[in-house]
Design a protein around this motif. Sequence first.
Motif, PDB file in Angstrom:
ATOM      1  N   LEU A  13      17.582  -2.936 -11.308  1.00 43.00           N
ATOM      2  CA  LEU A  13      17.744  -2.074 -12.480  1.00 43.00           C
ATOM      3  C   LEU A  13      16.542  -1.157 -12.638  1.00 43.00           C
ATOM      4  O   LEU A  13      16.678   0.063 -12.819  1.00 43.00           O
TER       5      LEU A  13
ATOM      6  N   LEU B 105      15.272 -11.224 -21.111  1.00 42.47           N
ATOM      7  CA  LEU B 105      14.364 -10.445 -20.282  1.00 42.47           C
ATOM      8  C   LEU B 105      13.188 -11.285 -19.823  1.00 42.47           C
ATOM      9  O   LEU B 105      12.740 -11.191 -18.677  1.00 42.47           O
TER      10      LEU B 105
ATOM     11  N   TYR C 163      21.309  -5.348 -19.071  1.00 41.93           N
ATOM     12  CA  TYR C 163      20.877  -6.479 -18.237  1.00 41.93           C
ATOM     13  C   TYR C 163      21.369  -7.774 -18.865  1.00 41.93           C
ATOM     14  O   TYR C 163      21.110  -8.057 -20.042  1.00 41.93           O
TER      15      TYR C 163
ATOM     16  N   GLU D 240      18.304  -8.629  -9.602  1.00 38.65           N
ATOM     17  CA  GLU D 240      19.068  -7.644 -10.367  1.00 38.65           C
ATOM     18  C   GLU D 240      18.204  -6.914 -11.387  1.00 38.65           C
ATOM     19  O   GLU D 240      18.383  -5.712 -11.621  1.00 38.65           O
ATOM     20  N   LEU D 241      17.270  -7.611 -12.001  1.00 40.41           N
ATOM     21  CA  LEU D 241      16.370  -6.956 -12.944  1.00 40.41           C
ATOM     22  C   LEU D 241      15.531  -5.903 -12.237  1.00 40.41           C
ATOM     23  O   LEU D 241      15.367  -4.777 -12.727  1.00 40.41           O
TER      24      LEU D 241
ATOM     25  N   ARG E 157      13.793 -12.109  -9.767  1.00 42.30           N
ATOM     26  CA  ARG E 157      15.093 -11.725 -10.326  1.00 42.30           C
ATOM     27  C   ARG E 157      15.543 -10.404  -9.704  1.00 42.30           C
ATOM     28  O   ARG E 157      15.184  -9.322 -10.191  1.00 42.30           O
TER      29      ARG E 157
ATOM     30  N   LEU F 110      16.909   0.066 -21.316  1.00 42.04           N
ATOM     31  CA  LEU F 110      17.214  -1.259 -20.766  1.00 42.04           C
ATOM     32  C   LEU F 110      17.722  -2.080 -21.943  1.00 42.04           C
ATOM     33  O   LEU F 110      16.959  -2.483 -22.819  1.00 42.04           O
TER      34      LEU F 110
ATOM     35  N   ILE G 108      19.436  -5.314 -23.753  1.00 41.15           N
ATOM     36  CA  ILE G 108      19.586  -6.759 -23.594  1.00 41.15           C
ATOM     37  C   ILE G 108      20.061  -7.371 -24.909  1.00 41.15           C
ATOM     38  O   ILE G 108      19.897  -6.791 -25.982  1.00 41.15           O
TER      39      ILE G 108
ATOM     40  N   ARG H  14      21.584 -11.998 -18.230  1.00 39.76           N
ATOM     41  CA  ARG H  14      21.023 -13.083 -17.425  1.00 39.76           C
ATOM     42  C   ARG H  14      21.359 -14.438 -18.028  1.00 39.76           C
ATOM     43  O   ARG H  14      21.396 -14.602 -19.240  1.00 39.76           O
TER      44      ARG H  14
ATOM     45  N   ARG I 267      21.294   1.123 -19.318  1.00 36.90           N
ATOM     46  CA  ARG I 267      21.510   0.091 -18.303  1.00 36.90           C
ATOM     47  C   ARG I 267      21.414  -1.272 -18.987  1.00 36.90           C
ATOM     48  O   ARG I 267      20.381  -1.605 -19.571  1.00 36.90           O
TER      49      ARG I 267
ATOM     50  N   TYR J  45      23.852  -5.011 -14.954  1.00 33.78           N
ATOM     51  CA  TYR J  45      23.136  -5.772 -13.938  1.00 33.78           C
ATOM     52  C   TYR J  45      23.184  -7.237 -14.387  1.00 33.78           C
ATOM     53  O   TYR J  45      22.615  -7.583 -15.426  1.00 33.78           O
TER      54      TYR J  45
END
Length: 207
Positions: free
Chosen positions: A55, A73, A6, A51-52, A49, A65, A67, A8, A4, A38
Motif C-alpha cells: 500500500l 495499523l 487497509y 500488504e501494508l 506485513r 490510508l 483503517i 488486517r 486506500r 489491501y
Amino acid sequence: MFIRAYLRASTDQQDASRAKQSLIDFAQERGHRIASFYVENESGASLQRPELFRLLDDAHEGDVLLIEQVDRLSRLSEPDWQKLRVLIASKGVVVVALDLPTSWAAFSASSADPFTGRMLSAINSMLLDMLAAVARKDYDDRRRRQAQGIAKAKEAGAYKGRKQDEALRAKITELLNDGKSIRKVAELLECSTTTVQRVKASLSEPL
C-alpha cells in the motif's frame, strides 16, 4: 483524493475483511469512494506485513490510508512504530481511522485555513501516537496473561498446546510441492504468507 483502505487480522481464523463495509460506508457518507483495498492476516506487532508495505509503495503524496482502528495499523513496539511513522510521513500519506475522529478532518482539509489545518494535523499526530502506544500495551498485557495461563496449565498438567490445522497444512504442502510460490499459495488458500513460510520451513527440517 485517492483513498486506500487497509484491513488486517492477526490469524488465519479471523476475517481480515470484516470491517470492509464499515470503511465503504464511512467514505461514502463523506462523499468519497475507496479506490483500493489491501487485506492481510498478519500480526500487528510485526513489521513483516507485505500488504501494508505494498500500500505504501503504491501510495502518492496526499493519499489517505483508511483503517477501522489504529490497532489495525500498529501494535508495534516503539522503535518499530517510529520506523513505520517515518515511512508514512515520507510518503506524504494521511492516516484516517474510524476510532480517531480528529483524523476525519482529512476529508475536508481543503476547506480549512492553513492554521487550522496545521493544528488538526498536530493534534491528530499526537493522538495517533497515543493510540498506537495503548494498542501495544494491550498486546503486551494479553501476551503476559496468556503466558501466565499457560504456566498454570502446565503446572496442572492440562496444557496441550495449539492444535495445528492439519488440513490446511496438507493443502499448503501439496501446492508448494507443485512448485507454486509462497504468495500464490497464500492467495489460493486465503491464508497468510507467514503460515505458508512456516510450513515450508518445516518441510526442509531434517527428520
